[in-house]
Write an enzyme that holds these catalytic residues in place. Structure first.
Site, PDB file in Angstrom:
ATOM      1  N   CYS A  81       0.826  -1.702   0.098  1.00  0.00           N
ATOM      2  CA  CYS A  81       0.039  -0.014  -0.357  1.00  0.00           C
ATOM      3  C   CYS A  81       0.770   0.950  -0.117  1.00  0.00           C
ATOM      4  CB  CYS A  81      -1.396  -0.239   1.483  1.00  0.00           C
ATOM      5  SG  CYS A  81      -2.161  -1.529   1.081  1.00  0.00           S
TER       6      CYS A  81
ATOM      7  N   HIS B 208      -3.251   7.157   3.100  1.00  0.00           N
ATOM      8  CA  HIS B 208      -3.228   6.111   2.170  1.00  0.00           C
ATOM      9  C   HIS B 208      -5.125   5.510   2.585  1.00  0.00           C
ATOM     10  CE1 HIS B 208      -3.643   1.878   1.711  1.00  0.00           C
ATOM     11  NE2 HIS B 208      -3.630   0.897   2.046  1.00  0.00           N
TER      12      HIS B 208
ATOM     13  N   ASN C   8     -10.440   0.055   0.635  1.00  0.00           N
ATOM     14  CA  ASN C   8      -8.883   0.290   0.873  1.00  0.00           C
ATOM     15  C   ASN C   8      -8.389  -0.738  -0.433  1.00  0.00           C
ATOM     16  OD1 ASN C   8      -6.156  -0.488   0.786  1.00  0.00           O
ATOM     17  ND2 ASN C   8      -6.033  -1.118   2.419  1.00  0.00           N
TER      18      ASN C   8
HETATM   19  N1  COA Z   1     -18.387  -8.624  10.512  1.00  0.00           N
HETATM   20  C1  COA Z   1     -18.807  -8.609  11.436  1.00  0.00           C
HETATM   21  N2  COA Z   1     -17.886  -8.875  13.043  1.00  0.00           N
HETATM   22  C2  COA Z   1     -16.883  -9.175  11.933  1.00  0.00           C
HETATM   23  C3  COA Z   1     -15.954  -8.606  11.035  1.00  0.00           C
HETATM   24  C4  COA Z   1     -17.031  -8.171   9.648  1.00  0.00           C
HETATM   25  N3  COA Z   1     -16.734  -8.213   8.923  1.00  0.00           N
HETATM   26  N4  COA Z   1     -14.439  -8.833  11.149  1.00  0.00           N
HETATM   27  C5  COA Z   1     -14.704  -9.126  12.735  1.00  0.00           C
HETATM   28  N5  COA Z   1     -15.634  -9.002  13.138  1.00  0.00           N
HETATM   29  C6  COA Z   1     -15.713  -8.900  14.624  1.00  0.00           C
HETATM   30  C7  COA Z   1     -14.650 -10.217  15.272  1.00  0.00           C
HETATM   31  O1  COA Z   1     -15.086 -11.764  14.334  1.00  0.00           O
HETATM   32  C8  COA Z   1     -14.829 -10.285  16.788  1.00  0.00           C
HETATM   33  O2  COA Z   1     -15.167 -10.884  16.817  1.00  0.00           O
HETATM   34  P1  COA Z   1     -14.944 -11.079  18.240  1.00  0.00           P
HETATM   35  O3  COA Z   1     -14.955  -9.821  19.509  1.00  0.00           O
HETATM   36  O4  COA Z   1     -16.702 -12.474  18.914  1.00  0.00           O
HETATM   37  O5  COA Z   1     -13.751 -11.989  18.074  1.00  0.00           O
HETATM   38  C9  COA Z   1     -14.844  -8.376  16.932  1.00  0.00           C
HETATM   39  O6  COA Z   1     -15.577  -8.597  15.444  1.00  0.00           O
HETATM   40  C10 COA Z   1     -13.985  -7.061  16.521  1.00  0.00           C
HETATM   41  O7  COA Z   1     -12.591  -8.028  16.004  1.00  0.00           O
HETATM   42  P2  COA Z   1     -11.774  -6.605  15.758  1.00  0.00           P
HETATM   43  O8  COA Z   1     -10.507  -7.500  14.883  1.00  0.00           O
HETATM   44  O9  COA Z   1     -10.973  -6.209  16.960  1.00  0.00           O
HETATM   45  O10 COA Z   1     -12.437  -5.320  15.405  1.00  0.00           O
HETATM   46  P3  COA Z   1     -11.719  -4.336  15.148  1.00  0.00           P
HETATM   47  O11 COA Z   1     -12.076  -3.226  15.668  1.00  0.00           O
HETATM   48  O12 COA Z   1     -10.112  -4.508  15.393  1.00  0.00           O
HETATM   49  O13 COA Z   1     -11.853  -3.767  13.231  1.00  0.00           O
HETATM   50  C11 COA Z   1     -10.229  -3.839  11.526  1.00  0.00           C
HETATM   51  C12 COA Z   1     -11.338  -4.824  12.534  1.00  0.00           C
HETATM   52  C13 COA Z   1      -9.853  -5.221  10.435  1.00  0.00           C
HETATM   53  C14 COA Z   1     -11.366  -3.402  10.764  1.00  0.00           C
HETATM   54  C15 COA Z   1      -9.428  -2.889  11.650  1.00  0.00           C
HETATM   55  O14 COA Z   1      -8.823  -3.753  12.678  1.00  0.00           O
HETATM   56  C16 COA Z   1      -8.773  -2.573  10.971  1.00  0.00           C
HETATM   57  O15 COA Z   1      -8.641  -1.745  10.077  1.00  0.00           O
HETATM   58  N6  COA Z   1      -7.428  -2.781  10.799  1.00  0.00           N
HETATM   59  C17 COA Z   1      -6.325  -2.192   9.969  1.00  0.00           C
HETATM   60  C18 COA Z   1      -6.425  -2.930   9.008  1.00  0.00           C
HETATM   61  C19 COA Z   1      -5.619  -1.681   7.924  1.00  0.00           C
HETATM   62  O16 COA Z   1      -5.420  -0.864   7.758  1.00  0.00           O
HETATM   63  N7  COA Z   1      -5.296  -2.968   6.179  1.00  0.00           N
HETATM   64  C20 COA Z   1      -4.591  -2.644   5.377  1.00  0.00           C
HETATM   65  C21 COA Z   1      -3.279  -2.427   6.073  1.00  0.00           C
HETATM   66  S1  COA Z   1      -2.694  -1.283   4.444  1.00  0.00           S
END
Ligand code: COA
Length: 312
Positions: free
Chosen positions: A113, A240, A269
């Site tokens: 990215c 980004h 993204n």
């Molecule tokens: N829909 C519904 N629930 C979801 C889900 C979805 N698409 N994806 C994950 N969950 C659930 C998980 O299973 C978890 O459930 P649990 O508590 O029962 O285990 C809960 O939601 C929380 O998950 P978590 O991973 O802690 O969520 P989060 O608030 O960290 O959000 C991301 C997840 C991926 C959106 C976030 O971490 C993120 O954006 N990270 C950066 C990613 C990024 O920038 N990537 C690109 C780099 S270039």
């Protein structure tokens, strides 16, 4: 100090719109979760074109809008990690499809990215070896080639698209900051080999979130320090587009929410394409004026990060 001038900016967004409700028919998710955790409302998938054809379409528009004679190009560089083929490079195929002359150097870079931002630094170095020429820089990603549509924590995040710019040197301000920290535990995407199936993209979202916030802030502060400017002197910050909450977090810390551009709701993204797509989006909305000071920051797989402070 030789800066970079954008002679054009363009993008190619595939037609197929996939809403959060559409995603909820593929995995156990819902619009409210995706919207509140990421800011994404829809993304576009390239169902009828390849990574190469998206790169070609964005590049073609950038070249024609620039008014630059293709004979005056010295390089075409494509940032991408999601192409269907390894060789020839996407850049060589862009060269062929646009009929660019043989003296043009054509190659791809993979900085995930951060690719477009890495590309700006690389292209600037090439232009400094031949000041009378121009560069075509493209970020093109077909993330849907490598997305695991059984993993709800990643598949809802990504979209396909391409962005391109024609660049040349001039005297405007330019500062850059780059880095990488070799790591395959937070973001990983493996290609398929003869006897090994493809390993689709996987990610430790929480850790990547922390990495992103920390490094965007670090890069912005470095750029301000190098330039002697403050955030008040900057007109736009284009990060980004990985997660709206990442961008809001930094914007809050910098007390400058209005300067941070966000269009992740429309595209998701799109990796190395997200920054040129955002710049094109801003340009089409009439937000960019010649002379505006812009900070662009990329971060992602690798782990990689990078930023530039430039003038529009
Ligand atoms: N829909 C519904 N629930 C979801 C889900 C979805 N698409 N994806 C994950 N969950 C659930 C998980 O299973 C978890 O459930 P649990 O508590 O029962 O285990 C809960 O939601 C929380 O998950 P978590 O991973 O802690 O969520 P989060 O608030 O960290 O959000 C991301 C997840 C991926 C959106 C976030 O971490 C993120 O954006 N990270 C950066 C990613 C990024 O920038 N990537 C690109 C780099 S270039």
């Amino acid at each position: 100090m030789k800066g970079i001038k954008f002679y054009s900016i363009s993008s190619y967004i595939p037609d197929k719109v996939v809403t959060n409700d559409d995603m909820s028919r593929i995995v156990d998710t819902n619009d409210e979760w995706i919207r509140t955790r990421t800011g994404i409302e829809r993304r576009h998938f390239a169902s009828d074109c390849t990574n190469v054809s998206m790169a070609v379409r964005a590049a073609e528009k950038a070249l024609s809008q620039s008014g630059i004679d293709p004979e005056k190009l010295c390089c075409v560089v494509v940032a991408s990690f999601t192409s269907e083929i390894h060789s020839p490079s996407v850049a060589c195929l862009v060269q062929r499809e646009l009929g660019l002359p043989d003296h043009v150097m054509a190659f791809d870079i993979n900085a995930a990215c951060s690719g477009f931002i890495y590309g700006l630094g690389i292209v600037r170095g090439l232009l400094m070896q031949n000041e009378d020429c121009y560069a075509l820089l493209v970020g093109s990603e077909k993330l849907s080639n490598f997305t695991n549509f059984e993993d709800r924590s990643t598949c809802v995040l990504f979209g396909d698209g391409a962005g391109a710019a024609v660049l040349g040197l001039d005297e405007r301000a330019f500062y850059s900051e780059y880095g990488a920290h070799g790591d395959d535990s937070l973001i990983y995407c493996g290609v398929g080999l003869k006897d090994t199936p493809m390993e689709p993209l996987r990610m430790n979202g929480g850790e990547v979130f922390k990495f992103a916030v920390e490094h965007i802030e670090y890069v912005i502060n470095k750029l301000l320090e190098k330039s002697g400017l403050t955030i008040d002197d900057i007109d736009h910050v284009v990060c980004h587009q990985a997660n709206k909450r990442i961008i809001s977090n930094i914007a809050r810390k910098m007390k400058s929410a209005e300067k941070f551009f966000v269009d992740i709701e429309e595209f998701g993204n799109t990796s190395s394409a997200s920054i040129p797509i955002a710049l094109d989006d801003m340009n089409r909305r009439g937000m960019l004026k010649r002379g505006d000071k812009i900070i662009c920051v990329g971060f992602g797989g690798g782990l990689t990060w990078g930023g530039v402070l430039t003038e529009w």
